[in-house]
Structure formats: C-alpha cells, structure tokens
Design a protein around this motif. Structure first.
Motif, PDB file in Angstrom:
ATOM      1  N   UNK A 129      -4.889   0.706  16.425  1.00  0.00           N
ATOM      2  CA  UNK A 129      -4.214   1.876  16.985  1.00  0.00           C
ATOM      3  C   UNK A 129      -4.297   3.097  16.072  1.00  0.00           C
ATOM      4  N   UNK A 130      -4.209   2.899  14.765  1.00  0.00           N
ATOM      5  CA  UNK A 130      -4.184   4.029  13.824  1.00  0.00           C
ATOM      6  C   UNK A 130      -5.547   4.365  13.236  1.00  0.00           C
ATOM      7  N   UNK A 131      -6.498   3.450  13.338  1.00  0.00           N
ATOM      8  CA  UNK A 131      -7.795   3.655  12.711  1.00  0.00           C
ATOM      9  C   UNK A 131      -7.786   3.311  11.224  1.00  0.00           C
ATOM     10  N   UNK A 132      -6.669   2.777  10.721  1.00  0.00           N
ATOM     11  CA  UNK A 132      -6.608   2.343   9.325  1.00  0.00           C
ATOM     12  C   UNK A 132      -7.414   1.062   9.149  1.00  0.00           C
ATOM     13  N   UNK A 133      -7.864   0.810   7.925  1.00  0.00           N
ATOM     14  CA  UNK A 133      -8.766  -0.303   7.656  1.00  0.00           C
ATOM     15  C   UNK A 133      -8.094  -1.375   6.803  1.00  0.00           C
ATOM     16  N   UNK A 134      -7.958  -2.608   7.342  1.00  0.00           N
ATOM     17  CA  UNK A 134      -7.424  -3.686   6.504  1.00  0.00           C
ATOM     18  C   UNK A 134      -8.526  -4.221   5.586  1.00  0.00           C
ATOM     19  N   UNK A 135      -8.167  -4.458   4.328  1.00  0.00           N
ATOM     20  CA  UNK A 135      -9.099  -5.016   3.355  1.00  0.00           C
ATOM     21  C   UNK A 135      -8.488  -6.300   2.810  1.00  0.00           C
ATOM     22  N   UNK A 136      -9.263  -7.378   2.830  1.00  0.00           N
ATOM     23  CA  UNK A 136      -8.781  -8.661   2.318  1.00  0.00           C
ATOM     24  C   UNK A 136      -8.684  -8.602   0.798  1.00  0.00           C
ATOM     25  N   UNK A 137      -7.511  -8.903   0.280  1.00  0.00           N
ATOM     26  CA  UNK A 137      -7.342  -8.970  -1.170  1.00  0.00           C
ATOM     27  C   UNK A 137      -8.182 -10.111  -1.711  1.00  0.00           C
ATOM     28  N   UNK A 138      -8.747  -9.913  -2.882  1.00  0.00           N
ATOM     29  CA  UNK A 138      -9.505 -10.968  -3.552  1.00  0.00           C
ATOM     30  C   UNK A 138      -8.594 -11.887  -4.358  1.00  0.00           C
ATOM     31  N   UNK A 139      -7.336 -11.482  -4.545  1.00  0.00           N
ATOM     32  CA  UNK A 139      -6.433 -12.222  -5.425  1.00  0.00           C
ATOM     33  C   UNK A 139      -5.291 -12.934  -4.712  1.00  0.00           C
ATOM     34  N   UNK A 140      -4.826 -12.373  -3.597  1.00  0.00           N
ATOM     35  CA  UNK A 140      -3.731 -12.977  -2.847  1.00  0.00           C
ATOM     36  C   UNK A 140      -4.126 -13.037  -1.378  1.00  0.00           C
ATOM     37  N   UNK A 175       0.881  -1.168   0.000  1.00  0.00           N
ATOM     38  CA  UNK A 175       0.000   0.000   0.000  1.00  0.00           C
ATOM     39  C   UNK A 175       0.921   1.220   0.000  1.00  0.00           C
ATOM     40  N   UNK A 176       0.817   2.029  -1.044  1.00  0.00           N
ATOM     41  CA  UNK A 176       1.693   3.190  -1.182  1.00  0.00           C
ATOM     42  C   UNK A 176       1.190   4.287  -0.243  1.00  0.00           C
ATOM     43  N   UNK A 177       2.039   4.642   0.704  1.00  0.00           N
ATOM     44  CA  UNK A 177       1.648   5.604   1.742  1.00  0.00           C
ATOM     45  C   UNK A 177       1.538   7.006   1.163  1.00  0.00           C
ATOM     46  N   UNK A 178       0.413   7.673   1.396  1.00  0.00           N
ATOM     47  CA  UNK A 178       0.265   9.048   0.924  1.00  0.00           C
ATOM     48  C   UNK A 178       0.823  10.038   1.950  1.00  0.00           C
ATOM     49  N   UNK A 179       1.210  11.202   1.449  1.00  0.00           N
ATOM     50  CA  UNK A 179       1.806  12.218   2.319  1.00  0.00           C
ATOM     51  C   UNK A 179       0.903  12.612   3.474  1.00  0.00           C
ATOM     52  N   UNK A 180      -0.408  12.633   3.258  1.00  0.00           N
ATOM     53  CA  UNK A 180      -1.315  13.103   4.303  1.00  0.00           C
ATOM     54  C   UNK A 180      -1.484  12.100   5.446  1.00  0.00           C
ATOM     55  N   UNK A 181      -0.913  10.898   5.312  1.00  0.00           N
ATOM     56  CA  UNK A 181      -0.976   9.915   6.403  1.00  0.00           C
ATOM     57  C   UNK A 181       0.422   9.584   6.922  1.00  0.00           C
ATOM     58  N   UNK A 182       1.281  10.587   6.978  1.00  0.00           N
ATOM     59  CA  UNK A 182       2.667  10.380   7.393  1.00  0.00           C
ATOM     60  C   UNK A 182       2.767   9.830   8.815  1.00  0.00           C
ATOM     61  N   UNK A 183       1.971  10.304   9.755  1.00  0.00           N
ATOM     62  CA  UNK A 183       2.056   9.818  11.139  1.00  0.00           C
ATOM     63  C   UNK A 183       1.636   8.352  11.235  1.00  0.00           C
ATOM     64  N   UNK A 184       0.568   7.995  10.515  1.00  0.00           N
ATOM     65  CA  UNK A 184       0.116   6.604  10.508  1.00  0.00           C
ATOM     66  C   UNK A 184       1.185   5.705   9.878  1.00  0.00           C
ATOM     67  N   UNK A 225       5.869   1.611  11.097  1.00  0.00           N
ATOM     68  CA  UNK A 225       7.269   1.233  11.058  1.00  0.00           C
ATOM     69  C   UNK A 225       7.962   1.207  12.400  1.00  0.00           C
ATOM     70  N   UNK A 226       7.327   1.737  13.444  1.00  0.00           N
ATOM     71  CA  UNK A 226       8.029   1.812  14.732  1.00  0.00           C
ATOM     72  C   UNK A 226       7.495   0.867  15.796  1.00  0.00           C
ATOM     73  N   UNK A 227       6.379   0.200  15.526  1.00  0.00           N
ATOM     74  CA  UNK A 227       5.874  -0.796  16.486  1.00  0.00           C
ATOM     75  C   UNK A 227       5.752  -2.146  15.778  1.00  0.00           C
ATOM     76  N   UNK A 228       5.762  -3.201  16.562  1.00  0.00           N
ATOM     77  CA  UNK A 228       5.644  -4.548  16.004  1.00  0.00           C
ATOM     78  C   UNK A 228       4.207  -5.041  16.056  1.00  0.00           C
ATOM     79  N   UNK A 229       3.774  -5.663  14.975  1.00  0.00           N
ATOM     80  CA  UNK A 229       2.455  -6.291  14.941  1.00  0.00           C
ATOM     81  C   UNK A 229       2.384  -7.521  15.830  1.00  0.00           C
ATOM     82  N   UNK A 230       3.524  -7.976  16.318  1.00  0.00           N
ATOM     83  CA  UNK A 230       3.566  -9.117  17.234  1.00  0.00           C
ATOM     84  C   UNK A 230       2.886  -8.753  18.549  1.00  0.00           C
TER      85      UNK A 230
END
Length: 190
Positions: free
Chosen positions: A95-106, A69-78, A83-88
C-alpha cells in the motif's frame, strides 16, 4: 502554577518507530510504536510496548525478534499509515510502496527507505496491563552512509527522526543542536 493532568501517558516527546516483524505466516509487517526507548547500555537493549491483540504481537512472539526502523520526517504519511491499519488485513508495504528487507541477524524485516534501523532479538517480555513491554537485545544498528556523522554515528540532523506528541496526537520534527552533552552543564561545576 502547574495544573495536574492526572496519571496519563503524556511524556514528551515519544519516538515514531516502525516495529518490523514477520507474522506467523512469514509475511512482513510493520506497525508504529510510540511507547519505546533505550533501556540498557550493556547489553545494548531497547523496549517497545505492544498490545497483545495487535497483529505484530503474535509475530514477535513467534519469531522472537523485531526491528525498529526510525521513521524520517519526510515519510510522515507512510509512517502514520503503518499505525492506522492492521497488517492482519492489509499488506502495508504494498500500500505504501515501502520495501521490506530481511535482516541478516534476526528473524524480522526492516524498512529500506527509513535511514536508521535497529535489529533486535527478543529477550524479555513484561505484561504491564494494556501493553506488553518487549525488551530487545540490539544485535546491530544500520544507518544510511550519507546520514552518518564522522562515519560512525547517526547524524540527527540528517536522519531527521519523526517524533510524536501524545495527547495532542501530532507529529513533529527535531531542531538544531542546542549544546554538547556532558559539557553544557560543566558551568555549574566548581
């Protein structure tokens, strides 16, 4: 006169890409990668390099897929947070309010709020030292309709990809177009 800076990862600029994967338990995750780029036109492929100890690494290897997902300038903090915390230990999407979307292809998620997404099937890995380079065959590119140029290409001036300056450790934006590719250099042709 140029000063030698030694063997260092100082290519400028590098992308700020959110590499999406499901972890081995199926939880969506995304990490920021600056080490990546297009590596083949046919078949269309790109690379991202990930340290084997990263949480994302195991997910990509398990599911044999990832998204960029190519990060846009307006979401620099997100983007920086990814990049600074682990998903583990952290649900980065919650935490960020971003939305995961399941790919239909992969078998990987992408980030809905990021305007340009590339869905990849893992086809090769190359251990290079600290990082493993992962080659993904591009299965599809998705772009927000309002960020397209002539309804067929991502418009850089609307996607506004965030770029990273290694060494300085700073994020930057892109500027206006300077010239048309495969055209500006024609002035040197005889």
């Amino acid at each position: 006169m140029k000063k030698s800076l030694g063997a260092a990862t100082l290519a400028q600029p590098t992308p700020t890409w959110a590499v999406g994967s499901y972890d081995t338990d199926g939880k969506p995750n995304a990490m920021i990668a600056a080490w990546g780029g297009i590596c083949s036109s046919q078949p269309p492929c790109l690379t991202v390099s990930v340290r084997p100890g990263r949480h994302t690494f195991a997910g990509i290897m398990h599911h044999k897929a990832f998204t960029v997902s190519v990060c846009p300038q307006w979401l620099v903090a997100e983007a920086d947070y990814l990049g600074i915390v682990s998903g583990r230990k952290t649900d980065k999407f919650a935490a960020t309010g971003l939305t995961p979307v399941r790919s239909e292809l992969v078998d990987a998620p992408y980030i809905d709020e990021f305007p340009l997404v590339i869905e990849c099937a893992l086809i090769h890995t190359y251990e290079l030292g600290a990082h493993t380079m992962m080659v993904g065959e591009i299965k599809d590119v998705k772009c927000d309709h309002d960020k397209l140029l002539e309804d067929k290409h991502p418009d850089l001036t609307k996607v506004l990809p965030l770029i990273y300056a290694p060494g300085a450790g700073t994020y930057h934006g892109v500027g206006p177009a300077l010239a048309k590719g495969f055209s500006a250099g024609k002035k040197f042709m005889k």
